[in-house]
Design an enzyme around this catalytic site. Structure first.
Site, PDB file in Angstrom:
ATOM      1  N   HIS A 181       0.839  -1.197   0.000  1.00  0.00           N
ATOM      2  CA  HIS A 181       0.000   0.000   0.000  1.00  0.00           C
ATOM      3  C   HIS A 181       0.876   1.250   0.000  1.00  0.00           C
ATOM      4  O   HIS A 181       0.644   2.185  -0.778  1.00  0.00           O
ATOM      5  CB  HIS A 181      -0.900  -0.015   1.233  1.00  0.00           C
ATOM      6  CG  HIS A 181      -1.734   1.210   1.409  1.00  0.00           C
ATOM      7  ND1 HIS A 181      -3.071   1.261   1.077  1.00  0.00           N
ATOM      8  CD2 HIS A 181      -1.430   2.441   1.884  1.00  0.00           C
ATOM      9  CE1 HIS A 181      -3.548   2.463   1.330  1.00  0.00           C
ATOM     10  NE2 HIS A 181      -2.565   3.196   1.831  1.00  0.00           N
ATOM     11  N   GLU A 182       1.880   1.260   0.855  1.00  0.00           N
ATOM     12  CA  GLU A 182       2.791   2.418   0.902  1.00  0.00           C
ATOM     13  C   GLU A 182       3.560   2.564  -0.403  1.00  0.00           C
ATOM     14  O   GLU A 182       3.761   3.676  -0.898  1.00  0.00           O
ATOM     15  CB  GLU A 182       3.756   2.254   2.083  1.00  0.00           C
ATOM     16  CG  GLU A 182       3.089   2.178   3.439  1.00  0.00           C
ATOM     17  CD  GLU A 182       2.232   3.397   3.736  1.00  0.00           C
ATOM     18  OE1 GLU A 182       2.630   4.515   3.368  1.00  0.00           O
ATOM     19  OE2 GLU A 182       1.157   3.234   4.345  1.00  0.00           O
ATOM     20  N   HIS A 185       1.765   4.490  -3.140  1.00  0.00           N
ATOM     21  CA  HIS A 185       1.881   5.948  -3.151  1.00  0.00           C
ATOM     22  C   HIS A 185       3.087   6.392  -3.971  1.00  0.00           C
ATOM     23  O   HIS A 185       3.038   7.381  -4.704  1.00  0.00           O
ATOM     24  CB  HIS A 185       2.002   6.476  -1.726  1.00  0.00           C
ATOM     25  CG  HIS A 185       0.717   6.463  -0.961  1.00  0.00           C
ATOM     26  ND1 HIS A 185      -0.378   7.214  -1.319  1.00  0.00           N
ATOM     27  CD2 HIS A 185       0.344   5.771   0.145  1.00  0.00           C
ATOM     28  CE1 HIS A 185      -1.368   6.999  -0.465  1.00  0.00           C
ATOM     29  NE2 HIS A 185      -0.953   6.118   0.420  1.00  0.00           N
ATOM     30  N   GLU A 230      -5.998   6.675  -1.131  1.00  0.00           N
ATOM     31  CA  GLU A 230      -5.957   5.464  -0.321  1.00  0.00           C
ATOM     32  C   GLU A 230      -6.620   4.290  -1.035  1.00  0.00           C
ATOM     33  O   GLU A 230      -6.161   3.147  -0.937  1.00  0.00           O
ATOM     34  CB  GLU A 230      -6.652   5.714   1.016  1.00  0.00           C
ATOM     35  CG  GLU A 230      -5.910   6.661   1.937  1.00  0.00           C
ATOM     36  CD  GLU A 230      -4.535   6.143   2.284  1.00  0.00           C
ATOM     37  OE1 GLU A 230      -4.450   5.073   2.908  1.00  0.00           O
ATOM     38  OE2 GLU A 230      -3.550   6.786   1.907  1.00  0.00           O
TER      39      GLU A 230
END
Length: 334
Positions: A181-182, A185, A230
Site C-alpha cells: 500500500h505504501e 503511493h 488510499e
C-alpha cells in the site's frame, strides 16, 4: 495501510495521532517488538515461518494508471487546478521541514536492512519487485498504535515507517500488503500532496502558522484527495497480496483487532458488515450522515475500503492485470 492507518492504512499515513491511519508522507490509513534478542514475539515468528512460498505474479510493465482508482484521477485533476498549490507545497516543505522529518525518524527508529531485521527487509524487497518500483528505506518505530506511513520530500530517497504495534497485529502476508500500500503511493507519484496532507495530519501544527493556514484553506480538499488516493493504494496492496482476503483482513484488524483476538476475526462477516453499512446509508438521511462522518477523515472508513477492494478483486480490470503478470519465486533462508 498512507495509510490507517492504512487506516488510518489505513490502509493511507507521518507520525499519526491515535485512531488515524498513515504520511510522501502517508499513513495507510496500524506490544513491543523484540529486535533480534530474547524470546521471539508472535509477530517475529510469523515473519520467520515462511522459508519457501509458492510463486507470485510480478508486473514488470505496470503503470500507475493501470490500477489508479477513478476518484483518485478525478481529485488529482482538481488539486492540479488550484493555482500555485504545488509550488506552495514545495516552499512549505523545504529544507528545514525535510531535515526535521528525516532526523526524527533516523534518531528514533530502526533502519531495516539485510543485516537488521532481515526478514522484514525481504518482505519489502518482494513487494517492490512485484510492483516494479524501487524499494524505499524502511524504518521500524516503537509505537503501540498500529500505523505505517511514507515520506518523500524534495526528490530524495523516500522512506516508509512501520510502527511496532502494526508488526504485532498482522501476519507476514498482511504486513506485506501494508508495505505494498505504501509502495503504491510511490508508484503513483502522489508526491508533494501526499506529504502535504500527512504533515498536516501528523505534524503540521508544530510548524508556526502552517497548521492554521492549511486547515483553513486546503484541509478539506487535501483530505478528499487523500481518501481517493488510499483506495488506489489498497489496489496496490491487492496486486502484491493477490488475495483480497489478506487486504480485507488488514482493514478489519485496523478497525477492531488486537493480537489476542486476531485469530477469531472473520473476513466474510466483516464484508457483510460493509454491505450493511451501504444499506443503512442509502437513504437521504443516511447519505447525509455518511458524508458528515467521512468528510474530515484522512482515510475512508475501513468497511468502505473493504467493500471497494472486494469489488475490484472481482472486476475484469483486475483479472486482466493478473493475466499480464509474470510468475516469480521467492526463496528465504531460515
Amino acid at each position: 495501510m498512507a495509510s490507517i492507518p492504512f487506516s488510518s492504512l489505513c490502509l493511507t499515513r507521518l507520525p499519526v495521532p491515535p485512531g488515524i491511519g498513515s504520511p510522501s508522507s502517508h499513513r495507510f490509513s496500524f506490544t513491543t517488538f523484540p529486535i533480534g534478542f530474547g524470546n521471539e514475539s508472535p509477530a517475529t515468528k510469523r515473519i520467520r515461518s515462511s522459508v519457501c512460498r509458492a510463486a507470485s505474479l510480478a508486473f514488470r510493465d505496470l503503470d500507475a494508471d493501470d490500477f489508479r482508482h477513478p476518484l483518485d484521477k478525478q481529485n488529482t485533476m482538481i488539486l492540479r487546478a488550484i493555482p500555485g498549490l504545488s509550488e506552495l507545497g514545495k516552499v512549505l516543505l523545504g529544507t528545514v521541514t525535510e531535515q526535521v522529518m528525516l532526523l526524527e525518524n533516523i534518531g528514533t527508529s530502526i533502519l531495516v536492512s539485510e543485516n537488521q531485521l532481515s526478514e522484514l527487509h525481504q518482505v519489502m524487497i518482494e513487494a517492490a519487485k512485484v510492483l516494479n518500483v524501487e524499494a524505499p528505506d524502511l524504518y521500524v518505530r516503537q509505537n503501540p498504535v498500529p500505523n505505517a506511513y511514507t515520506l518523500a520530500i524534495s526528490g530524495k530517497k523516500p522512506f516508509v515507517v512501520v510502527h511496532t504495534g502494526l508488526v504485532e497485529l498482522l501476519t507476514r502476508k498482511e504486513l506485506q500488503a501494508v508495505l505494498a500500500h505504501e509502495l503504491g503511493h510511490l508508484k503513483c507519484d502522489h508526491g508533494v500532496w501526499l506529504t502535504f496532507a500527512n504533515i498536516l495530519t501528523l505534524g503540521a501544527y508544530t510548524v508556526p502558522g502552517l497548521g492554521g493556514f492549511l486547515a483553513q484553506n486546503l484541509e478539506e480538499q487535501l483530505f478528499r484527495w487523500l481518501r481517493a488516493a488510499e483506495l488506489t493504494c489498497d489496489r496496490a496492496a491487492l496486486l502484491v497480496a493477490q488475495d483480497s482476503k489478506v487486504v480485507i483482513s488488514v482493514l478489519m484488524k485496523l478497525a477492531g483487532g488486537c493480537p489476542s483476538i486476531a485469530d477469531q476475526l472473520n473476513v466474510d462477516a466483516f464484508l457483510e458488515q460493509a454491505r450493511s453499512y451501504d444499506k443503512a446509508s442509502s437513504s437521504p438521511i443516511g447519505w447525509y450522515i455518511r458524508n458528515a462522518q467521512t468528510r474530515q477523515l484522512s482515510h475512508p472508513l475501513p468497511v468502505l475500503r473493504a467493500r471497494e477492494i472486494d469489488d475490484w478483486s472481482k472486476s475484469q480490470e483486475y483479472k486482466n492485470l493478473l493475466k499480464r503478470g509474470t510468475k516469480i519465486s521467492f526463496v528465504e533462508t531460515a
